[in-house]
Design an enzyme around this catalytic site. Structure first.
Site: not given
Lengths: 92, 561
Positions: A15-16
């Site tokens: 993620h991110a």
């Protein structure tokens, strides 16, 4: 069709920031690369250069994913991207 | 020269050029087809050009952003050209949908998928919708929604600002805030005070001025004028020289004759608390705990809550920290607590009242507070928002006792609580006046509505009467229980003097205002403050109350407040 399995090493999962870095890299290897969770059917694989696909994949730290690609340069591209997944991108 | 009278909500005198905040983007109508004469290939090309333009703009912003914002902007830039998003939009275009509507629907589907995943992914749905709005704006050839970006500092003009705009508002670039709507207690006012920016709200017509117009703003007087002359430039220069003097508070709130009035800070989390402690705050008079709940689909865990609260407590060892329990509802909806379909949410199930519709959340919060307090050196007080009756106060006090919290209190925001403060204070240890909501409920005027700004003013003599009644109830109760103020009213130095004159024992405000309030309070004796309060109570209008009080406080004009 070439295939590589890789274990996600980033502490926050895919993620991110790790997802941003990985999607950008997958967009630059010159062949179309797909990504799927290990065990999921190949036709459900998603575009590895799509940050939104990566985010909806839900790969956490320690998840095993499968990368697939075809054609010239597929093996080199997969080696590069698999190595990236096995690096903790949160620490980069 | 044109003048735009409004309501001054944050002091400061400044000249600068304006930029208008673009209007919110209208949704492309459902079923919108490709325009006549446009084929799918042309529309697809336009979509790709727009998506690349948005990517380039976001990358350029990422290059100059601070580290935390940079990562988010880089990810958002990638989303703008995301193959999954663009492919599904192109599919719709090929089926005859307009490019604008296609990207709208494609992004909607992706955002819904992210929301379903919950947690961090759900938060990213906002980024997808932001990218969508930018691509549609680019396709239409209109400015992207949100705060405009600029290399040069500018004065931001908007209809009103939402809490979410604070995140993208860069105080290095935005030098003042002007709004056509909003009232003295609107979010624009709160944002301006916390950033220390001069601000005027409810300035009708200001949103019609073209970008680049030079204006002079006086955030104390509430005036805006175009084509500033020598006098205005001199006033702005004098303010710039003076304001540095108003940035230091010595941490000792007192009247001229030594009557102590501790000046506390309103904070929303540990980062705020550390800043407030550095600004000299003598404690925290309002810890807004909903900020650790906002934008969440589910209740935060006990560990998360304990860590969030302890971060604040640790900034004030040996000092008082007043924590307000979860205040959800009305303008602060929470999916797991409040009902978004209520016809009248300001009068609905909000604040303490959510304990009846969602029992357990408050009890778990109090347990987390007790655990956090147990490991800290702060003197932790706890109060419930939106208390209306002595019975509610008693129930809340019992819950605090059960959780092991020793100092329970209530917010006085509902007029019924002000009127019955004697009975309420028999049940709890203290009261804190929330003047923002007390004003909107006393005047029956929605605090977000610009046309009601004149009613929605804490200088309204009726509001001051309720402050007086609350203090009178505390005196009648007989054991000296304190009544503080933690609304925006406490940040207005003239109104702060009136409140002290009415018998309020502590004032809690945004940390930015501590120095100005402290400086003005130190020039009056308690007796003078009481006389000024009596004057204000006898006024016929908020303007008259304010004028009369200011006449007795010459220090205000001298400091440009």
């Amino acid at each position: 069709m070439s295939e590589r399995k890789a274990t996600v090493a980033s502490s926050s999962g895919l993620h991110a920031r790790p997802a941003s870095l990985f999607a950008a890299a997958a967009g630059e290897v010159g062949v179309e690369v797909t990504i799927a969770m290990d065990g999921a059917p190949a036709e459900d694989a998603m575009d590895a250069s799509s940050i939104l696909s990566l985010m909806t994949l839900g790969a956490e730290h320690g998840s095993v994913v499968v990368l697939r690609a075809e054609g010239d340069g597929a093996d080199a591209a997969l080696d590069k991207l698999a190595a990236m997944l096995e690096t903790d991108l949160d620490a980069v | 020269m044109q003048s735009f009278p409004g309501v001054g909500v944050s002091p400061g005198r400044i000249t600068g050029t304006i930029k208008q905040m673009p209007r919110p983007l209208a949704e492309p109508p459902a079923g919108e087809k490709l325009a006549a004469g446009t084929d799918a290939a042309t529309a697809t090309a336009a979509l790709q050009t727009a998506s690349k333009a948005v990517q380039a703009e976001l990358q350029a912003r990422a290059a100059t952003a601070r580290a935390d914002a940079k990562a988010v902007l880089e990810a958002t830039a990638l989303m703008a050209v995301d193959p999954m998003l663009i492919k599904s939009a192109v599919k719709l275009v090929n089926a005859g949908t307009s490019a604008e509507r296609a990207v709208w629907e494609a992004a909607e589907a992706v955002a819904a998928m992210l929301v379903n995943l919950g947690g961090y992914m759900a938060e990213r749905a906002t980024d997808v919708l932001d990218v969508r709005a930018r691509i549609v704006a680019s396709l239409r050839g209109v400015p992207a929604p949100g705060i405009p970006s600029s290399d040069q500092p500018f004065i931001l003009v908007a209809e009103d600002l939402a809490p979410a705009d604070t995140a993208t508002l860069d105080p290095e670039k935005v030098t003042a805030l002007l709004t056509a709507g909003g009232g003295p207690q609107s979010h624009t006012a709160i944002i301006a005070r916390s950033l220390g920016l001069p601000a005027v709200v409810a300035a009708v017509g200001i949103d019609q001025l073209p970008d680049g117009t030079e204006v002079y703003v006086d955030g104390a007087a509430g005036t805006i004028t175009t084509q500033p002359g020598e006098a205005e430039r001199a006033a702005a220069a004098a303010w710039a020289a003076n304001s540095s003097l108003l940035s230091v508070f010595d941490g000792n709130g007192t009247t001229a004759d030594g009557h102590l009035v501790p000046l506390l800070a309103n904070v929303g989390g540990a980062a705020d608390a550390v800043k407030a402690a550095a600004a000299g705050a003598q404690g925290v008079g309002l810890l807004r705990t909903e900020f650790c709940f906002l934008e969440r689909d589910t209740e935060p865990s006990r560990e998360e809550q304990v860590a969030a609260y302890r971060g604040v407590f640790d900034a004030f060892p040996g000092k008082k920290v007043v924590l307000r329990t979860l205040d959800a509802g009305a303008d602060k909806p929470l999916p797991f607590l409040t009902d978004a379909t209520e016809p009248n949410p300001a009068l609905g199930v909000r604040g303490y009242r959510t304990d009846t519709s969602s029992p357990g959340v408050l009890e778990r919060q109090l347990a987390a507070v007790a655990e956090a307090a147990g490991g800290s050196e702060a003197d932790v007080w706890v109060m419930a928002p939106m208390i209306s009756t002595p019975a509610e106060a008693a129930d809340f006090a019992a819950m605090c006792t059960a959780a092991g919290l020793k100092v329970p209190g209530v917010m006085v925001e509902v007029p019924s609580a002000a009127v019955t403060s004697e009975s309420i204070l028999r049940e709890v240890a203290f009261a804190s006046l929330g003047t923002n909501d007390l004003t909107q409920y006393t005047m029956a005027a929605d605090r977000q509505l610009g046309p009601l700004a004149a009613l929605n003013n804490p200088w309204q003599p009726a509001v001051l009467q309720l402050v007086r009644l609350t203090v009178a109830g505390a005196l009648a109760e007989g054991s000296g229980k304190p009544v503080g103020v933690c609304g925006e009213a406490a940040a207005d130095p003239a109104l702060a003097v009136v409140l002290v004159g009415l018998g309020v024992s502590t004032l809690s405000m945004t940390a930015r205002s501590l120095a100005a309030v402290g400086a003005v309070l130190a020039t009056v004796t308690l007796k003078e403050a009481q006389e000024i309060a009596t004057l204000a109570l006898s006024a016929n209008s908020p303007a008259q109350a304010k004028d009369w009080a200011r006449e007795k406080l010459p220090i205000l004009a001298k400091l440009g407040l």
